[in-house]
Every structure is written in structure tokens, then in C-alpha cells.
Motif scaffolding. Structure first.
Motif, PDB file in Angstrom:
ATOM      1  N   PHE A   1      -4.583  18.916  10.148  1.00 42.59           N
ATOM      2  CA  PHE A   1      -5.286  20.064  10.705  1.00 42.59           C
ATOM      3  C   PHE A   1      -5.616  19.880  12.187  1.00 42.59           C
ATOM      4  O   PHE A   1      -5.635  20.852  12.948  1.00 42.59           O
ATOM      5  CB  PHE A   1      -6.569  20.336   9.915  1.00 42.59           C
ATOM      6  N   LEU A   2      -5.860  18.636  12.622  1.00 42.22           N
ATOM      7  CA  LEU A   2      -6.156  18.407  14.024  1.00 42.22           C
ATOM      8  C   LEU A   2      -4.948  18.573  14.920  1.00 42.22           C
ATOM      9  O   LEU A   2      -5.081  18.926  16.097  1.00 42.22           O
ATOM     10  CB  LEU A   2      -6.744  16.994  14.214  1.00 42.22           C
TER      11      LEU A   2
ATOM     12  N   MET B   1     -10.601  11.638  19.652  1.00 42.62           N
ATOM     13  CA  MET B   1     -10.726  11.636  18.193  1.00 42.62           C
ATOM     14  C   MET B   1      -9.358  11.698  17.507  1.00 42.62           C
ATOM     15  O   MET B   1      -9.095  10.988  16.559  1.00 42.62           O
ATOM     16  CB  MET B   1     -11.586  12.826  17.749  1.00 42.62           C
ATOM     17  N   LYS B   2      -8.477  12.576  18.037  1.00 42.86           N
ATOM     18  CA  LYS B   2      -7.144  12.674  17.461  1.00 42.86           C
ATOM     19  C   LYS B   2      -6.409  11.348  17.577  1.00 42.86           C
ATOM     20  O   LYS B   2      -5.744  10.905  16.635  1.00 42.86           O
ATOM     21  CB  LYS B   2      -6.334  13.763  18.160  1.00 42.86           C
ATOM     22  N   LYS B   3      -6.528  10.716  18.723  1.00 44.75           N
ATOM     23  CA  LYS B   3      -5.833   9.448  18.947  1.00 44.75           C
ATOM     24  C   LYS B   3      -6.358   8.361  18.013  1.00 44.75           C
ATOM     25  O   LYS B   3      -5.603   7.564  17.446  1.00 44.75           O
ATOM     26  CB  LYS B   3      -5.999   9.021  20.404  1.00 44.75           C
ATOM     27  N   PHE B   4      -7.674   8.340  17.837  1.00 48.87           N
ATOM     28  CA  PHE B   4      -8.291   7.347  16.963  1.00 48.87           C
ATOM     29  C   PHE B   4      -7.842   7.548  15.514  1.00 48.87           C
ATOM     30  O   PHE B   4      -7.488   6.588  14.820  1.00 48.87           O
ATOM     31  CB  PHE B   4      -9.815   7.443  17.062  1.00 48.87           C
ATOM     32  N   ILE B   5      -7.860   8.808  15.045  1.00 46.41           N
ATOM     33  CA  ILE B   5      -7.462   9.085  13.666  1.00 46.41           C
ATOM     34  C   ILE B   5      -5.989   8.762  13.466  1.00 46.41           C
ATOM     35  O   ILE B   5      -5.593   8.206  12.435  1.00 46.41           O
ATOM     36  CB  ILE B   5      -7.745  10.555  13.316  1.00 46.41           C
ATOM     37  N   ARG B   6      -5.167   9.095  14.473  1.00 48.17           N
ATOM     38  CA  ARG B   6      -3.733   8.817  14.363  1.00 48.17           C
ATOM     39  C   ARG B   6      -3.479   7.317  14.251  1.00 48.17           C
ATOM     40  O   ARG B   6      -2.684   6.858  13.421  1.00 48.17           O
ATOM     41  CB  ARG B   6      -2.997   9.397  15.569  1.00 48.17           C
ATOM     42  N   LYS B   7      -4.169   6.531  15.076  1.00 43.58           N
ATOM     43  CA  LYS B   7      -3.993   5.071  15.027  1.00 43.58           C
ATOM     44  C   LYS B   7      -4.525   4.497  13.711  1.00 43.58           C
ATOM     45  O   LYS B   7      -3.908   3.609  13.113  1.00 43.58           O
ATOM     46  CB  LYS B   7      -4.698   4.420  16.209  1.00 43.58           C
ATOM     47  N   SER B   8      -5.674   5.015  13.276  1.00 49.03           N
ATOM     48  CA  SER B   8      -6.245   4.529  12.013  1.00 49.03           C
ATOM     49  C   SER B   8      -5.305   4.825  10.856  1.00 49.03           C
ATOM     50  O   SER B   8      -5.060   3.967  10.001  1.00 49.03           O
ATOM     51  CB  SER B   8      -7.606   5.193  11.762  1.00 49.03           C
ATOM     52  N   HIS B   9      -4.782   6.036  10.850  1.00 51.60           N
ATOM     53  CA  HIS B   9      -3.862   6.428   9.787  1.00 51.60           C
ATOM     54  C   HIS B   9      -2.610   5.565   9.806  1.00 51.60           C
ATOM     55  O   HIS B   9      -2.107   5.146   8.757  1.00 51.60           O
ATOM     56  CB  HIS B   9      -3.487   7.901   9.966  1.00 51.60           C
ATOM     57  N   ARG B  10      -2.125   5.266  10.988  1.00 52.23           N
ATOM     58  CA  ARG B  10      -0.894   4.471  11.121  1.00 52.23           C
ATOM     59  C   ARG B  10      -1.099   3.052  10.631  1.00 52.23           C
ATOM     60  O   ARG B  10      -0.316   2.543   9.825  1.00 52.23           O
ATOM     61  CB  ARG B  10      -0.444   4.477  12.581  1.00 52.23           C
ATOM     62  N   TRP B  11      -2.148   2.387  11.120  1.00 51.12           N
ATOM     63  CA  TRP B  11      -2.326   0.976  10.787  1.00 51.12           C
ATOM     64  C   TRP B  11      -2.836   0.785   9.354  1.00 51.12           C
ATOM     65  O   TRP B  11      -2.440  -0.155   8.674  1.00 51.12           O
ATOM     66  CB  TRP B  11      -3.274   0.314  11.788  1.00 51.12           C
ATOM     67  N   LEU B  12      -3.721   1.672   8.902  1.00 51.95           N
ATOM     68  CA  LEU B  12      -4.162   1.579   7.518  1.00 51.95           C
ATOM     69  C   LEU B  12      -3.006   1.895   6.562  1.00 51.95           C
ATOM     70  O   LEU B  12      -2.884   1.290   5.497  1.00 51.95           O
ATOM     71  CB  LEU B  12      -5.329   2.533   7.261  1.00 51.95           C
ATOM     72  N   GLY B  13      -2.166   2.844   6.963  1.00 50.51           N
ATOM     73  CA  GLY B  13      -0.987   3.160   6.149  1.00 50.51           C
ATOM     74  C   GLY B  13      -0.064   1.973   6.029  1.00 50.51           C
ATOM     75  O   GLY B  13       0.474   1.687   4.958  1.00 50.51           O
ATOM     76  N   LEU B  14       0.114   1.243   7.140  1.00 55.27           N
ATOM     77  CA  LEU B  14       0.943   0.045   7.104  1.00 55.27           C
ATOM     78  C   LEU B  14       0.301  -1.027   6.225  1.00 55.27           C
ATOM     79  O   LEU B  14       0.980  -1.715   5.456  1.00 55.27           O
ATOM     80  CB  LEU B  14       1.141  -0.486   8.529  1.00 55.27           C
ATOM     81  N   LEU B  15      -1.032  -1.148   6.319  1.00 58.27           N
ATOM     82  CA  LEU B  15      -1.741  -2.176   5.560  1.00 58.27           C
ATOM     83  C   LEU B  15      -1.657  -1.927   4.053  1.00 58.27           C
ATOM     84  O   LEU B  15      -1.432  -2.851   3.266  1.00 58.27           O
ATOM     85  CB  LEU B  15      -3.208  -2.225   6.004  1.00 58.27           C
ATOM     86  N   PHE B  16      -1.826  -0.669   3.648  1.00 54.91           N
ATOM     87  CA  PHE B  16      -1.882  -0.350   2.223  1.00 54.91           C
ATOM     88  C   PHE B  16      -0.558   0.152   1.650  1.00 54.91           C
ATOM     89  O   PHE B  16      -0.492   0.530   0.482  1.00 54.91           O
ATOM     90  CB  PHE B  16      -2.976   0.689   1.960  1.00 54.91           C
ATOM     91  N   SER B  17       0.487   0.157   2.461  1.00 59.90           N
ATOM     92  CA  SER B  17       1.780   0.629   1.963  1.00 59.90           C
ATOM     93  C   SER B  17       2.315  -0.253   0.834  1.00 59.90           C
ATOM     94  O   SER B  17       2.974   0.230  -0.088  1.00 59.90           O
ATOM     95  CB  SER B  17       2.803   0.692   3.102  1.00 59.90           C
ATOM     96  N   LEU B  18       2.006  -1.556   0.890  1.00 61.20           N
ATOM     97  CA  LEU B  18       2.453  -2.461  -0.171  1.00 61.20           C
ATOM     98  C   LEU B  18       1.859  -2.056  -1.511  1.00 61.20           C
ATOM     99  O   LEU B  18       2.540  -2.082  -2.543  1.00 61.20           O
ATOM    100  CB  LEU B  18       2.065  -3.902   0.176  1.00 61.20           C
ATOM    101  N   THR B  19       0.586  -1.673  -1.512  1.00 65.48           N
ATOM    102  CA  THR B  19      -0.057  -1.234  -2.750  1.00 65.48           C
ATOM    103  C   THR B  19       0.609   0.015  -3.300  1.00 65.48           C
ATOM    104  O   THR B  19       0.827   0.136  -4.513  1.00 65.48           O
ATOM    105  CB  THR B  19      -1.543  -0.929  -2.476  1.00 65.48           C
ATOM    106  N   ILE B  20       0.938   0.954  -2.409  1.00 66.29           N
ATOM    107  CA  ILE B  20       1.595   2.181  -2.854  1.00 66.29           C
ATOM    108  C   ILE B  20       2.962   1.866  -3.435  1.00 66.29           C
ATOM    109  O   ILE B  20       3.375   2.435  -4.451  1.00 66.29           O
ATOM    110  CB  ILE B  20       1.704   3.174  -1.680  1.00 66.29           C
ATOM    111  N   LEU B  21       3.681   0.934  -2.808  1.00 66.36           N
ATOM    112  CA  LEU B  21       4.981   0.521  -3.332  1.00 66.36           C
ATOM    113  C   LEU B  21       4.839  -0.115  -4.712  1.00 66.36           C
ATOM    114  O   LEU B  21       5.626   0.154  -5.623  1.00 66.36           O
ATOM    115  CB  LEU B  21       5.643  -0.460  -2.365  1.00 66.36           C
ATOM    116  N   MET B  22       3.815  -0.964  -4.873  1.00 70.48           N
ATOM    117  CA  MET B  22       3.593  -1.616  -6.156  1.00 70.48           C
ATOM    118  C   MET B  22       3.241  -0.595  -7.243  1.00 70.48           C
ATOM    119  O   MET B  22       3.727  -0.678  -8.375  1.00 70.48           O
ATOM    120  CB  MET B  22       2.483  -2.662  -6.027  1.00 70.48           C
ATOM    121  N   SER B  23       2.413   0.372  -6.895  1.00 70.22           N
ATOM    122  CA  SER B  23       2.016   1.380  -7.867  1.00 70.22           C
ATOM    123  C   SER B  23       3.207   2.240  -8.287  1.00 70.22           C
ATOM    124  O   SER B  23       3.407   2.515  -9.479  1.00 70.22           O
ATOM    125  CB  SER B  23       0.910   2.269  -7.289  1.00 70.22           C
ATOM    126  N   SER B  24       3.993   2.680  -7.316  1.00 72.13           N
ATOM    127  CA  SER B  24       5.160   3.498  -7.648  1.00 72.13           C
ATOM    128  C   SER B  24       6.192   2.691  -8.423  1.00 72.13           C
ATOM    129  O   SER B  24       6.827   3.190  -9.359  1.00 72.13           O
ATOM    130  CB  SER B  24       5.780   4.076  -6.375  1.00 72.13           C
TER     131      SER B  24
END
Length: 228
Positions: free
Chosen positions: A221-222, A1-24
């Protein structure tokens, strides 16, 4: 579970980082605009003083066969006019309050006078008449229809004029509009012309950023150090 969440967080963060940059980035542009651009024009009518003594025609005489829903008195070309909103009619009807005759060109004349007085110049040119919002004159300005008048000053100065309020509803130029365009593209995704698709995209990317934040909290927390 930790590994899955870590990977999801990493790849989703990379995917949506452009949006965060645009918003900031749009937030920075918004601060710049608040300091470099003047406040919106006053809604106070900018016409010349009204000579009420020149009014010889009453509203009942001006509109004997109909009952207007509203009447304003406007000073147009130095003459008082009734600006009437008639039932089931688009646009306005202008009646000269000194003669009782209808003036069919009064609306454009009135709009030009408002623009000329606001810009302190008679060298203004009507370049558009808007009955719907566009990329430059967006929904936050609220009032339609409006005339657009441009001033040949080398800066691209232009104003949007409402004959309903008798005032300028927006004043801008090329520099100010460049800043506004960047903000609209980054913050509102105006590069997507279809509003439904644009709203769907904004909802998806902001929802994705929210999901990333939740995953980050869960991951904290995990993976926190355990007490022995």
C-alpha cells in the motif's frame, strides 16, 4: 519509512525464508505420506476367539482381597485370563480364569501374540518397552506403555503393541520411518531435542513469517502507484 519497511521486509524475508522452505517442503512430504503409507492399524483387539466356557473362576474368586478398578478378559496362550487394573499399582495383574493362579509373564506373552498375529509370523523379537514417547513413537499415538516388536524381513518392519487395547498402535518400517523423520525434522523441528526450546523456536520463526507477511502488505500500500 518506506525505505525502512522495504529493508526490513527484505532482510527479515531472507532470514525466515528457510523456515518457509521447510514448511512448504514438509507439506509436500505430508501429501506423499498420505498416499504411500497405510492407514493406522485398527484399534480392534486382534487376539483369537475367547473360549468363555473354559472360565471356571469368577472375578470375585480371582480377586478376593482387592477391588480392581477395571477388568478385561484376554485370551493368552489359548487360555482365558483376567487382566486387572488394581488401585495404586503400575502395570496389570493377570489371573488365569481357569485355575485362579496369577500369571506373571502373561503381559509379554500377550503382546507377542498380538504382534505375531498382526504380522502373520512367529519370527518377531521384542526390542523395546516404552513408558514414554520418543522420536519414532510420538505423542500422536497417545497410548502408553507399548511393546516394540521387530520382524527380520530386511525392510525393518516393526510394530508397537498395547496390551491395554489388545491391538497394534503403530506399524512402520525403515522406508516409512524415513519419510516420517523428514516430516518431523522439517515441520516440527525435531532436530531440537529440548521441547521448551523447540516450542520457543517454532513460535519465533512462525511469528517472524507472520511479521514478514504484514510488512509485505504494508509495503504494497505504501508503494502502490498514486493516481494523478
Amino acid at each position: 519509512m518506506k525505505k525502512f519497511i522495504r529493508k526490513s521486509h527484505r532482510w527479515l524475508g531472507l532470514l525466515f525464508s528457510l523456515t518457509i522452505l521447510m514448511s512448504s517442503g514438509s507439506g509436500v512430504i505430508h501429501v506423499i505420506m498420505s498416499r504411500t503409507q497405510a492407514a493406522p492399524p485398527s484399534a480392534k483387539p486382534s487376539e483369537a476367539g475367547l473360549n468363555t466356557a473354559a472360565i471356571t473362576i469368577s472375578p470375585a474368586q480371582a480377586f478376593p482381597d482387592t477391588q480392581p478398578t477395571a477388568i478385561n478378559i484376554r485370551n493368552i496362550a489359548g487360555t482365558p485370563h483376567y487382566q486387572a487394573f488394581l488401585p495404586d499399582q503400575t502395570g496389570f495383574t493377570y489371573i488365569d480364569a481357569t485355575t485362579g493362579t496369577e500369571n506373571k509373564t502373561a503381559d509379554t506373552t500377550y503382546a507377542r501374540e498380538i504382534a505375531s498375529k498382526f504380522l502373520a509370523s512367529d519370527e518377531v523379537e521384542q526390542t523395546d518397552f516404552l513408558t514414554s514417547f520418543n522420536r519414532e513413537y510420538i505423542g500422536i499415538f497417545r497410548i502408553l506403555p507399548v511393546y516394540r516388536f521387530d520382524l527380520a524381513d530386511g525392510k525393518g518392519t516393526r510394530v508397537y503393541v498395547s496390551t491395554i487395547t489388545g491391538s497394534v498402535t503403530r506399524h512402520t518400517d525403515d522406508k516409512k520411518q524415513f519419510e516420517a523423520d523428514i516430516f518431523s525434522l522439517f515441520h516440527k523441528f525435531m532436530f531440537i531435542p529440548n521441547k521448551d526450546l523447540r516450542d520457543l523456536t517454532i513460535s519465533a520463526v512462525t511469528g517472524g513469517a507472520f511479521l514478514i507477511s504484514i510488512l509485505g502488505i504494508v509495503l504494497f500500500f505504501l508503494t502502490r502507484p498514486r493516481k494523478k
